[in-house]
Design a protein around this motif. Structure first.
Motif, mmCIF file in Angstrom:
data_model
loop_
_atom_site.group_PDB
_atom_site.id
_atom_site.type_symbol
_atom_site.label_atom_id
_atom_site.label_comp_id
_atom_site.label_asym_id
_atom_site.label_seq_id
_atom_site.Cartn_x
_atom_site.Cartn_y
_atom_site.Cartn_z
ATOM 1 N N LYS A 249 7.166 6.100 0.151
ATOM 2 C CA LYS A 249 5.741 5.979 0.337
ATOM 3 C C LYS A 249 5.275 4.661 1.055
ATOM 4 O O LYS A 249 5.726 3.341 0.450
ATOM 5 N N ASP A 250 4.626 4.706 2.081
ATOM 6 C CA ASP A 250 4.220 3.314 2.600
ATOM 7 C C ASP A 250 2.927 3.709 3.514
ATOM 8 O O ASP A 250 3.029 4.480 4.530
ATOM 9 N N THR A 251 1.801 3.304 3.153
ATOM 10 C CA THR A 251 0.639 3.574 4.004
ATOM 11 C C THR A 251 -0.132 2.449 4.388
ATOM 12 O O THR A 251 -1.197 2.064 4.204
ATOM 13 N N THR A 252 0.734 1.647 5.159
ATOM 14 C CA THR A 252 0.114 0.555 5.827
ATOM 15 C C THR A 252 -0.073 0.596 7.316
ATOM 16 O O THR A 252 0.598 0.108 8.239
ATOM 17 N N GLY A 253 -0.881 1.449 7.756
ATOM 18 C CA GLY A 253 -1.191 1.770 9.142
ATOM 19 C C GLY A 253 -0.302 2.658 9.797
ATOM 20 O O GLY A 253 0.311 3.679 9.301
ATOM 21 N N ALA B 212 0.843 -1.246 -0.004
ATOM 22 C CA ALA B 212 0.024 0.039 0.092
ATOM 23 C C ALA B 212 0.817 1.379 -0.013
ATOM 24 O O ALA B 212 1.521 1.519 0.901
ATOM 25 N N GLU C 20 0.003 4.266 -1.498
ATOM 26 C CA GLU C 20 -0.497 5.517 -1.311
ATOM 27 C C GLU C 20 -2.148 5.551 -1.218
ATOM 28 O O GLU C 20 -2.696 6.421 -1.147
ATOM 29 N N HIS C 21 -2.505 4.390 -1.328
ATOM 30 C CA HIS C 21 -4.049 4.178 -1.025
ATOM 31 C C HIS C 21 -4.829 3.715 0.003
ATOM 32 O O HIS C 21 -5.967 3.532 0.382
ATOM 33 N N GLY C 22 -3.620 3.152 1.349
ATOM 34 C CA GLY C 22 -3.929 2.756 2.389
ATOM 35 C C GLY C 22 -4.525 1.309 2.442
ATOM 36 O O GLY C 22 -4.423 0.607 1.472
#
Lengths: 461, 461
Positions: free
Chosen positions: B185-189, A417, A419-421
């Motif tokens: 970029k890393d949106t894992t919580g 993930a 940038e979209h979560g």
């Protein structure tokens, strides 16, 4: 009206507590139409105090809360479940620009301000707010923060986390936590705002933020370059950064397949050439475009490439961007695909693409892969189709495809993930790939801040 | 040898558990010689596994731990108390450069690597690690992270928090938390690493980090400019940023009093002029210095100023920096002062300086104020002396002076700790000025991660 609804309506006013099916419908379905929920009601608070009162009431009465911004998320993080129990708190009325401080290069906005409005508030004082996304006309600052949004300018300006200096948050017990700050340096203990950025509304509800502003670039220079091999892109990136530093604001890698699809399905985008790979490069700076363009031309003149176009006008610049922006639609016209929002270390991109293609072809002979994206920061759109002849029953293969792609991603220490979560869509994948100690600590913090588990249940963890 | 010492020695080896008074003395006294502690012993672990074993043993046996890096902190955060109970864990042997990935612009270092060694590891692959501090020869990466270090390059590159992509941390129970990552970029919580940055070792012990690298600037242009009023500095900063963007890497404001003190006590630094205020401005970029210098000269030619010197050579550049760098010593030669590590919004600097001076003069007629610092990011060295005739009994007034200065700082939403942290020195001030809800949440998180309160007790909270 039942008592809870009456109480909630008393907080926000009758007109701002939606319960009629036609009123709440837009809040029940996510943007990609994967998740359809049914909430107790939708509240539209008009102030932080109203948010705090809503959250406090829900905490006291065991009512789950689903925060919602512009409802443009792609992972279902803002959609309620279908139990009819949760209160959706939609932030669109909390949309004041509280302060723009051009001299400090900051602005303080409420969470329901759209990204486009935020950009405009900065432009009004001749500053740039650099976050830029396809959904910027609808998505909201609170959602951008809660998903740590990325987009087109991360290479130069960072993600939403790096753009936020301060937050105001309503905690799950209804308390207001004031972490607003316009300071670049502050070492007074734990940086609590970081907890809420990227938390997808599971730890509290962001109501306002202080964000960084930047000088507005006045010059741009843009080129589309054809290269033979994706491996070359890593050296191109390093050399461009060495020479142009932060003036390099765009570095996108585009595969031949993307160019072919645009050529076939979006001919008005006028693909200038078809090469095995292409790079879309943009520099931006203060000063005049002519000077910047001259420097880019001079630098490119000394480099080997298969083909290249340098924009000589704003119209030509937009034409090059049109190629990049047409990829998604061209691909949609060609048929459905299984999409991934991944990132890997920049240095690992060529090896990852080779490895993932090999794994996918072994499992699905004839598979088609369309890869493009913000390679400057390691993030890739990686779309897979034709797992079976004629692209039949594609989504029956989705879990298998995902496992193969994610295995390849984690083999090079990437992320599933970028940038979209996570939302609802990827929670089970996160549980599979995230470090167990990290996942356990995430859950402990969730339990600490939200012991009743009322904040956006079923998301993320 | 008592049992705990024998057990601890078994973990790190006898040679690396120090107990003799002469061996442990350097670890017992802080850099500014304000705090003298007495530990149980000093352990010098050589690996993350040894750190984990030490911490696990201490957790099981109720032994407090004081992490220590280069012991250059100014607030006593790395000094044990005098109970003789705490184990100092000093990180100097955990000093491997694990990986330098020039193509990804990252490097992974162990916590005991000094800042100067980190800079060298980056330079060895023609990259820049931009953190730069007076103590860089001794201070260590783990300490830089634990205090969210700032320094001379924050305006352009941000603080240590912005330079860290990943961490490895030993939690208070001895578990190793692997949050190492080279991703932008890393949106894992939840971004758990943020908890440990700036936590001054109170939530766990940082053992390694993945840090960002940047292109090495090849060009520099430097000027010292005399202006009449500090208020002008805000416009200068905004205009320089608009024209030169991130090429502006230094923007320091220096008061007349600073120039006079350097002139008087450090004549070899050769102050070129004495004006009410001076700005030290430096640009850096790729390309050639001559070109950058020409642009700066051209820009300055159109501006009103009282006086100005532009460096025409590296020697002249160093001469201008020598003025800035001589301020602290010149001031020390003049006599002691009460120092502050504050930051305020850039736009509030002139008003703050006026207000604070007015408040101090009302309380202490004849007071002397020496103000200078990294105004580009709002942070100021603000030094006060002569609260009484002849600078007598200065430190008897310290608490009163601090309260006056901090009241003025918080009146404009500033901070009492820009880049030196809290440690033992400022914990009582933090309790006074920090938002109570934020302080309460900090303490809850501390209790969650470290329920026994063994990690660096008596610091920060």
């Amino acid at each position: 009206m039942s008592t809870p609804l009456a109480q909630l309506a008393a907080i926000v006013g009758d007109a701002h507590l939606l319960t009629a099916e036609s009123d709440i419908a837009p809040f029940c379905l996510d943007w990609r139409k994967r998740y359809l929920g049914r909430p107790l009601a939708v509240a539209l608070p008009g102030s932080t105090a109203e948010v705090a009162a809503l959250v406090g009431y829900c905490a006291a009465n065991g009512i789950p809360i689903v925060p919602q911004g512009g409802n443009t998320g792609t992972c279902g993080a803002a959609t309620p479940d279908d139990s009819g129990r949760a209160l959706v708190i939609a932030m669109r009325r909390l949309n004041k620009v509280r302060e723009v401080d051009a001299a400090n290069a900051t602005m303080t906005l409420e969470a329901g301000v759209t990204l486009a409005e935020a950009q405009q508030a900065a432009a009004a004082v001749d500053r740039l707010f650099p976050l830029s996304l396809a959904s910027e006309g609808s998505c909201q600052i609170g959602g951008n923060l809660s998903t740590n949004a990325g987009g087109l300018a991360v290479l130069r300006y960072g993600t939403m986390r790096e753009l936020a200096l301060g937050l105001e948050v309503v905690l799950p017990d209804g308390q207001v936590l004031n972490l607003l700050s316009g300071l670049r340096k502050d070492t007074t203990g734990l940086d609590l705002k970081q907890l809420f950025i990227g938390a997808e509304g599971t730890l509290g509800l962001i109501t306002a933020a202080t964000l960084k502003l930047f000088p507005r670039p006045t010059a741009r220079a843009t080129a589309l370059i054809g290269i033979a091999d994706a491996t070359e892109s890593v050296a191109w990136l390093a050399e461009l950064k060495a020479v142009f530093g932060d003036r390099l604001t765009t570095f996108e890698l585009i595969s031949r397949r993307c160019l072919e699809l645009v050529d076939q399905y979006q001919p008005q985008a006028r693909v200038p050439f078809i090469t095995p790979w292409a790079l879309l490069i943009e520099l931006s700076d203060g000063g005049a475009s002519a000077e910047l363009n001259e420097r880019l031309v001079g630098w490119l003149a000394e480099r080997a490439m298969l083909d290249g176009v340098i924009a000589q006008s704003e119209a030509e610049r937009q034409a090059l961007w049109a190629v990049r922006e047409a990829i998604s639609e061209a691909q949609a016209a060609h048929g459905p695909s299984i999409k991934h929002d991944i990132a890997v270390p920049v240095s690992a991109i060529p090896a990852f693409m080779q490895d993932a293609a090999t794994r996918l072809e072994a499992a699905f002979p004839g598979v088609q892969i369309v890869a493009f994206g913000h390679v400057g920061d390691g993030s890739l759109h990686y779309n897979v189709s034709y797992t079976r002849p004629g692209n039949a029953d594609l989504f029956d293969d989705e879990e298998r495809v995902n496992a193969i792609v994610y295995d390849a991603v984690y083999a090079v220490h990437g992320t599933l993930a970028a940038e979209h979560g996570i939302g609802q869509l990827k929670a089970h994948w996160l549980a599979r790939y995230k470090d167990p100690a990290a996942l356990a600590l995430m859950r402990q913090i969730k339990a600490l801040l939200d012991p009743q588990g009322l904040m956006n249940p079923g998301k993320l963890y």
